[in-house]
Write an enzyme that holds these catalytic residues in place. Structure first.
Site, PDB file in Angstrom:
ATOM      1  N   SER A 114       0.823  -1.222   0.000  1.00 38.15           N
ATOM      2  CA  SER A 114       0.000   0.000   0.000  1.00 38.15           C
ATOM      3  C   SER A 114       0.850   1.263   0.000  1.00 38.15           C
ATOM      4  CB  SER A 114      -0.880  -0.014   1.252  1.00 38.15           C
ATOM      5  OG  SER A 114      -1.440   1.257   1.493  1.00 38.15           O
ATOM      6  N   TYR A 134      -2.273   5.415  -4.151  1.00 36.80           N
ATOM      7  CA  TYR A 134      -3.345   6.402  -3.978  1.00 36.80           C
ATOM      8  C   TYR A 134      -2.796   7.663  -4.608  1.00 36.80           C
ATOM      9  CZ  TYR A 134      -6.010   3.642  -0.562  1.00 36.80           C
ATOM     10  OH  TYR A 134      -6.773   2.688   0.055  1.00 36.80           O
ATOM     11  N   LYS A 164      -7.408  -1.084  -9.625  1.00 36.09           N
ATOM     12  CA  LYS A 164      -8.054  -1.800  -8.518  1.00 36.09           C
ATOM     13  C   LYS A 164      -9.312  -1.041  -8.094  1.00 36.09           C
ATOM     14  CE  LYS A 164      -7.181  -3.404  -3.764  1.00 36.09           C
ATOM     15  NZ  LYS A 164      -7.818  -2.494  -2.821  1.00 36.09           N
ATOM     16  N   THR A 204      -5.485   2.410  -7.206  1.00 42.96           N
ATOM     17  CA  THR A 204      -6.782   2.195  -6.550  1.00 42.96           C
ATOM     18  C   THR A 204      -7.722   3.349  -6.897  1.00 42.96           C
ATOM     19  OG1 THR A 204      -5.778   0.932  -4.768  1.00 42.96           O
ATOM     20  CG2 THR A 204      -7.930   1.891  -4.322  1.00 42.96           C
ATOM     21  N   HIS A 232     -12.987  -2.648  -2.239  1.00 44.75           N
ATOM     22  CA  HIS A 232     -12.160  -2.253  -1.101  1.00 44.75           C
ATOM     23  C   HIS A 232     -12.541  -3.048   0.157  1.00 44.75           C
ATOM     24  CE1 HIS A 232      -9.227   1.176  -0.836  1.00 44.75           C
ATOM     25  NE2 HIS A 232      -9.227   0.810   0.421  1.00 44.75           N
TER      26      HIS A 232
HETATM   27  C1  LIG Z   1      -7.230  -2.496   7.217  1.00 45.71           C
HETATM   28  C2  LIG Z   1      -7.338  -2.397   5.722  1.00 45.71           C
HETATM   29  C3  LIG Z   1      -6.560  -1.472   5.057  1.00 45.71           C
HETATM   30  C4  LIG Z   1      -6.637  -1.353   3.665  1.00 45.71           C
HETATM   31  N1  LIG Z   1      -5.820  -0.474   3.025  1.00 45.71           N
HETATM   32  C5  LIG Z   1      -5.850  -0.411   1.673  1.00 45.71           C
HETATM   33  C6  LIG Z   1      -4.931   0.420   0.976  1.00 45.71           C
HETATM   34  O1  LIG Z   1      -4.091   1.084   1.574  1.00 45.71           O
HETATM   35  N2  LIG Z   1      -5.021   0.447  -0.377  1.00 45.71           N
HETATM   36  C7  LIG Z   1      -5.935  -0.303  -1.080  1.00 45.71           C
HETATM   37  O2  LIG Z   1      -5.975  -0.246  -2.312  1.00 45.71           O
HETATM   38  N3  LIG Z   1      -6.806  -1.112  -0.437  1.00 45.71           N
HETATM   39  C8  LIG Z   1      -6.776  -1.200   0.909  1.00 45.71           C
HETATM   40  N4  LIG Z   1      -7.610  -2.043   1.563  1.00 45.71           N
HETATM   41  C9  LIG Z   1      -8.516  -2.920   0.783  1.00 45.71           C
HETATM   42  C10 LIG Z   1      -7.811  -4.253   0.444  1.00 45.71           C
HETATM   43  O3  LIG Z   1      -6.771  -4.044  -0.478  1.00 45.71           O
HETATM   44  C11 LIG Z   1      -8.770  -5.265  -0.174  1.00 45.71           C
HETATM   45  O4  LIG Z   1      -9.441  -4.655  -1.246  1.00 45.71           O
HETATM   46  C12 LIG Z   1      -9.798  -5.816   0.815  1.00 45.71           C
HETATM   47  O5  LIG Z   1      -9.268  -5.924   2.110  1.00 45.71           O
HETATM   48  C13 LIG Z   1     -10.261  -7.191   0.354  1.00 45.71           C
HETATM   49  O6  LIG Z   1     -11.306  -7.645   1.144  1.00 45.71           O
HETATM   50  P1  LIG Z   1     -11.138  -8.639   2.392  1.00 45.71           P
HETATM   51  O7  LIG Z   1     -10.560  -7.838   3.505  1.00 45.71           O
HETATM   52  O8  LIG Z   1     -12.533  -9.069   2.652  1.00 45.71           O
HETATM   53  O9  LIG Z   1     -10.239  -9.778   1.974  1.00 45.71           O
HETATM   54  C14 LIG Z   1      -7.547  -2.181   2.949  1.00 45.71           C
HETATM   55  C15 LIG Z   1      -8.314  -3.110   3.634  1.00 45.71           C
HETATM   56  C16 LIG Z   1      -8.220  -3.237   5.008  1.00 45.71           C
HETATM   57  C17 LIG Z   1      -9.051  -4.262   5.705  1.00 45.71           C
END
Ligand SMILES: Cc1cc2nc3c(=O)[nH]c(=O)nc-3n(C[C@H](O)[C@H](O)[C@H](O)COP(=O)(O)O)c2cc1C
Length: 411
Positions: free
Chosen positions: A157, A180, A281, A206, A305
């Site tokens: 990330s 981002y 994404k 993203t 997300h």
């Molecule tokens: C705590 C947390 C932080 C996240 N941070 C980002 C991020 O910085 N960038 C991003 O593109 N997606 C982020 N996501 C989304 C994840 O990349 C992903 O799309 C998502 O967690 C998938 O679903 P799941 O948690 O049910 O497996 C984050 C998700 C969580 C739970």
């Protein structure tokens, strides 16, 4: 005899009925009772004390909930609004059923995949997740060591709490960098150049958050946290980047983290600026998949997300078929959102995904046991997926196709 879970439930029920309670909300209360990512049909094990005691990935959630301060667990667990999309990500899998074939030699199954020029041990990748030191002191470094040890792709990330250079070294193979884009091209460019110079072959842009979001569950959990959070968290981008090395030495005066002005123009600008491949994404529709092809995008991650962007109410697995149909194999389609079982992975591949990403499961593993927890989560999911390949009668991933799933809304 009344166990402590029963005590806790009674206490929470009492609280919910109390006029004094200012924090109650359906999602918050449900989650305190059942676990934020709970499925009612999965029996909860007693709390595990070591990674190898885990029977399935949900066992790590229980430990993560206890290990983390409420505000940090709330940040991990939250969806948006009523968390309906978060739940839809899980529920969506039940729409698709598997059609196993018999009498096939599956004494050797090969779960490895090819993805944008690299071979990986299996179709499971770590999704980008920011601020991993909020979950474990080793944060992204532990996740990278685990993914590297298991031969899995990791996507790092922008909000990483370890530098891209260090995480690449910890993983040992070229990881992908998630961007981002902020609202300022100068900053976007600096982030991209740094990831490229470090050796990332793919940039994951993203695109599902420029509008902002309403993470109510996160806010409710934060209210129950009695610690002094302002010692770490300050408002605005300046506060956010204090422990985010990707922003070191960048002048952030007047810069906003996200921009509602983001359009397809950013895709063209990025492609003109860099040599890395570009993956988008956060797409959920056929129309955006077609536009991606027209703009020369190299791959798509179907994602909402993890139910943390908009409350569409639609699980990503349900969005996948229309995107695969639009893309017609021209670029790889990946997907994330609610993957907790090997059967989930099998269904996604059968519907045309090339790989899947997990978010919360490896963060639970990280919060519970650091690197060893992430490794065990990957082991469990790989084992379940390989078992499903054997049951279905497929010896290699390339043999998994649509004939192996039934869409029960169509039949
Ligand atoms: C705590 C947390 C932080 C996240 N941070 C980002 C991020 O910085 N960038 C991003 O593109 N997606 C982020 N996501 C989304 C994840 O990349 C992903 O799309 C998502 O967690 C998938 O679903 P799941 O948690 O049910 O497996 C984050 C998700 C969580 C739970």
């Amino acid at each position: 005899m009344i166990d402590c879970t029963t005590h806790r439930r009674r206490f929470l029920k009492f609280l919910a009925g109390s006029p004094l309670l200012v924090l109650s909300g359906p999602a918050w209360f449900e989650e305190l009772l059942e676990g934020a990512d709970a499925q009612s049909d999965v029996p909860r094990s007693p709390r595990i004390t070591a990674p190898n005691e885990a029977i399935n990935v949900f066992d790590f959630e229980t430990v993560a909930r206890e290990a983390l301060p409420p505000a940090h667990f709330g940040y991990m667990a939250t969806g948006v609004d009523d968390d309906a999309t978060l739940r839809a990500n899980r529920e969506g899998f039940s729409r698709f059923q598997i059609r196993p074939r018999r009498l096939v030699d599956v004494s050797h199954v090969d779960p490895s995949i090819q993805l944008l020029g690299s071979t990986w041990k299996s179709p499971i990748a770590l999704a980008p997740a920011g601020s991993q030191r909020a979950f474990h002191p080793d944060g992204e470094m532990a996740a990278a060591r685990a993914a590297g040890a298991k031969g899995q792709l990791m996507i790092l990330s922008t909000g990483t709490t370890a530098s891209v250079e260090d995480v690449l070294a910890a993983h040992g193979r070229p990881i992908w960098f998630q961007l981002y884009p902020t609202d300022t091209w100068r900053i976007t460019q600096a982030l991209v150049k740094r990831a490229e110079a470090a050796g990332c072959p793919v940039l994951v842009l993203t695109v599902d958050l420029p509008a902002g979001r309403n993470t109510e569950t996160e806010r409710r959990f934060a209210r129950t946290d009695t610690r002094q959070c302002s010692s770490c968290h300050q408002p605005g981008l300046q506060g956010y980047v204090r422990r985010k090395p990707m922003f070191d030495r960048l002048d952030l005066t007047g810069v906003g983290f996200s921009s509602p002005r983001l359009t397809w123009d950013v895709v063209r600008r990025l492609k003109d600026t860099m040599k890395m491949k570009l993956v988008l994404k956060g797409l959920e529709t056929r129309e955006d998949a077609e536009l991606s092809l027209r703009h020369g995008v190299d791959g798509i991650i179907v994602s909402n997300h993890g139910g943390r962007a908009e409350e569409s109410g639609r699980g990503t697995i349900e969005c996948l078929p229309e995107i695969v149909d639009a893309v017609q194999g021209r670029i790889p389609v990946l997907i994330d959102g609610g993957f907790r079982r090997g059967t989930d992975i099998f269904k996604a591949l059968a519907l045309g995904a090339r790989a899947i990403c997990i978010g919360r499961p490896y963060l639970w593993g990280l919060a519970a046991f650091g690197q060893a927890g992430v490794e065990r989560v990957l082991e469990i999911l790989n084992r379940e997926f390989e078992l499903m390949m054997r049951h279905a009668g497929v010896a290699s991933v390339s043999k998994i196709n649509r004939s192996f799933v039934l869409d029960n809304r169509r039949t």
